[in-house]
Scaffold this active site. Structure first.
Site, PDB file in Angstrom:
ATOM      1  N   ASP A   1      -0.249   5.170   1.305  1.00 51.90           N
ATOM      2  CA  ASP A   1      -1.142   6.529   2.008  1.00 51.90           C
ATOM      3  C   ASP A   1      -0.796   5.302   2.793  1.00 51.90           C
ATOM      4  O   ASP A   1      -2.045   5.195   4.103  1.00 51.90           O
ATOM      5  CB  ASP A   1      -2.032   6.895   1.795  1.00 51.90           C
ATOM      6  CG  ASP A   1      -2.052   7.344   0.233  1.00 51.90           C
ATOM      7  OD1 ASP A   1      -0.909   7.825  -0.054  1.00 51.90           O
ATOM      8  OD2 ASP A   1      -2.911   7.040  -1.012  1.00 51.90           O
TER       9      ASP A   1
ATOM     10  N   ASP B   1       0.863  -1.033   0.221  1.00 52.53           N
ATOM     11  CA  ASP B   1      -0.608   0.309   0.021  1.00 52.53           C
ATOM     12  C   ASP B   1       0.433   1.334  -0.061  1.00 52.53           C
ATOM     13  O   ASP B   1       2.057   0.688   0.390  1.00 52.53           O
ATOM     14  CB  ASP B   1      -0.350   0.221   1.368  1.00 52.53           C
ATOM     15  CG  ASP B   1      -1.471   1.028   1.204  1.00 52.53           C
ATOM     16  OD1 ASP B   1      -2.564   1.531   0.713  1.00 52.53           O
ATOM     17  OD2 ASP B   1      -1.585   1.631   3.009  1.00 52.53           O
TER      18      ASP B   1
HETATM   19  C1  XBP Z   1      -5.089   6.362   0.853  1.00 53.19           C
HETATM   20  C2  XBP Z   1      -6.556   6.577   0.525  1.00 53.19           C
HETATM   21  C3  XBP Z   1      -6.328   7.885  -0.172  1.00 53.19           C
HETATM   22  C4  XBP Z   1      -5.358   9.233   0.519  1.00 53.19           C
HETATM   23  C5  XBP Z   1      -6.010  10.523  -0.421  1.00 53.19           C
HETATM   24  O1  XBP Z   1      -6.090   4.744   1.509  1.00 53.19           O
HETATM   25  O2  XBP Z   1      -7.658   6.806   1.014  1.00 53.19           O
HETATM   26  O3  XBP Z   1      -7.164   8.691  -0.678  1.00 53.19           O
HETATM   27  O4  XBP Z   1      -6.115   9.048   1.354  1.00 53.19           O
HETATM   28  O5  XBP Z   1      -5.040   9.951  -2.326  1.00 53.19           O
HETATM   29  P1  XBP Z   1      -4.822   3.141   1.112  1.00 53.19           P
HETATM   30  P2  XBP Z   1      -6.159  10.484  -2.471  1.00 53.19           P
HETATM   31  O6  XBP Z   1      -4.267   3.960   1.770  1.00 53.19           O
HETATM   32  O7  XBP Z   1      -5.753   2.303   1.880  1.00 53.19           O
HETATM   33  O8  XBP Z   1      -4.567   2.867   0.102  1.00 53.19           O
HETATM   34  O9  XBP Z   1      -7.030  12.387  -2.991  1.00 53.19           O
HETATM   35  O10 XBP Z   1      -5.407  10.137  -4.827  1.00 53.19           O
HETATM   36  O11 XBP Z   1      -7.235   9.730  -3.366  1.00 53.19           O
HETATM   37 MG    MG Z   2      -2.680   3.359   3.593  1.00 51.16          MG
END
Ligand code: XBP
Ligand code: MG
Length: 252
Positions: free
Chosen positions: A10, A8
């Site tokens: 973020d 993953d």
């Molecule tokens: C990450 C997200 C993303 C980020 C923001 O979830 O939910 O929406 O918060 O990025 P994960 P964007 O780590 O589970 O993939 O604004 O590009 O969506």
């Molecule tokens: Mg995440």
């Protein structure tokens, strides 16, 4: 046999949310003349909605219901999200987002050991490319032959779509791979795709339900700051390295 690691982005590769995405959302709101502000605590609640555009739509529904439903609402969310991405990319280029402990170490080691590296994320390809270009050695994007991003999987985690896309592209069975995640939604997505998952928690996800994870850790650890096991399988070494991942994977 362990053949691939699926990361993953973020919250897992980097602590992107509090000082990265959140700030970028607020800058986009200000640019649009809106008085919306997502503080650190509120953003933690909003993170339950995965996907930035979806998060904005949810916020409009709950706090700005005067904005007309339908096309106007969709167009506003899309425009704000595009502007937010512009801010986020600039912030990443300026170094506002750092890799989490042990990530650069493990990625280099796993790549050198011949494991296939992949990414399964809710965010966009541009955001991934910027982060990897800024935080890893030149050419590191090429370490990831398979990247599943928002563009590939419109159904966001906890839906398994992005993990299913990545497994399909890899051509490996789920039991030949490990997922590395930071959130309950991510764990649910990976598990629903049949993947065993190592979780590294962060300030926003620490209290979430990680039952079903192979192991739950503070982070991957560095030699001078060992990883702490919070739940699940114990560790044989102070840092999570390829041998440690192989040992966990072999336990099943
Ligand atoms: C990450 C997200 C993303 C980020 C923001 O979830 O939910 O929406 O918060 O990025 P994960 P964007 O780590 O589970 O993939 O604004 O590009 O969506
Ligand atoms: Mg995440």
């Amino acid at each position: 046999m362990l053949r691939a690691l699926i990361f993953d982005v973020d919250g897992t590769l980097a602590d992107t949310e509090r000082d990265g995405h959140r700030v970028a959302f607020n800058r986009a709101f200000a640019d649009a003349g809106l008085d919306w502000h997502w503080d650190v605590a509120r953003y933690g609640e909003l993170l339950r909605v995965t996907g930035g555009r979806e998060r904005i739509l949810h916020f409009i529904d709950s706090e700005a219901a005067h904005i007309a439903p339908g096309e106007e609402r969709e167009a506003l969310a899309r425009a704000l999200h595009a502007q937010k991405t512009t801010h986020y990319l600039r912030m990443v280029d300026e170094g506002a987002v750092r890799l989490r402990p042990g990530i650069a170490r493990l990625l280099s080691e796993a790549h050198a050991a011949g494991l296939t590296l992949a990414i399964a994320t809710t965010t966009s390809r541009a955001n991934i490319a910027a982060l990897l270009a800024h935080a890893l050695p030149p050419g590191a994007l090429g370490w990831f032959p398979v990247i599943g991003a928002a563009e590939d999987a419109p159904r966001k985690k906890p839906d398994p779509q992005v993990y299913e896309f990545v497994l399909d592209q890899l051509g490996f069975a789920a039991d030949e791979c490990l997922a590395i995640e930071d959130s309950a939604a991510g764990l649910q997505a990976a598990t629903a795709a049949g993947l065993r998952t190592v979780v590294t928690t962060n300030d926003y996800t620490r209290d979430q339900d990680f039952s079903g994870a192979l192991t739950v850790l503070s982070d991957l650890g560095e030699n001078d700051a060992p990883a702490r096991v919070l739940a699940g399988a114990s560790a044989v070494s102070d840092v999570v390295d390829v041998a440690q991942l192989q040992a966990w994977h072999a336990r099943g």
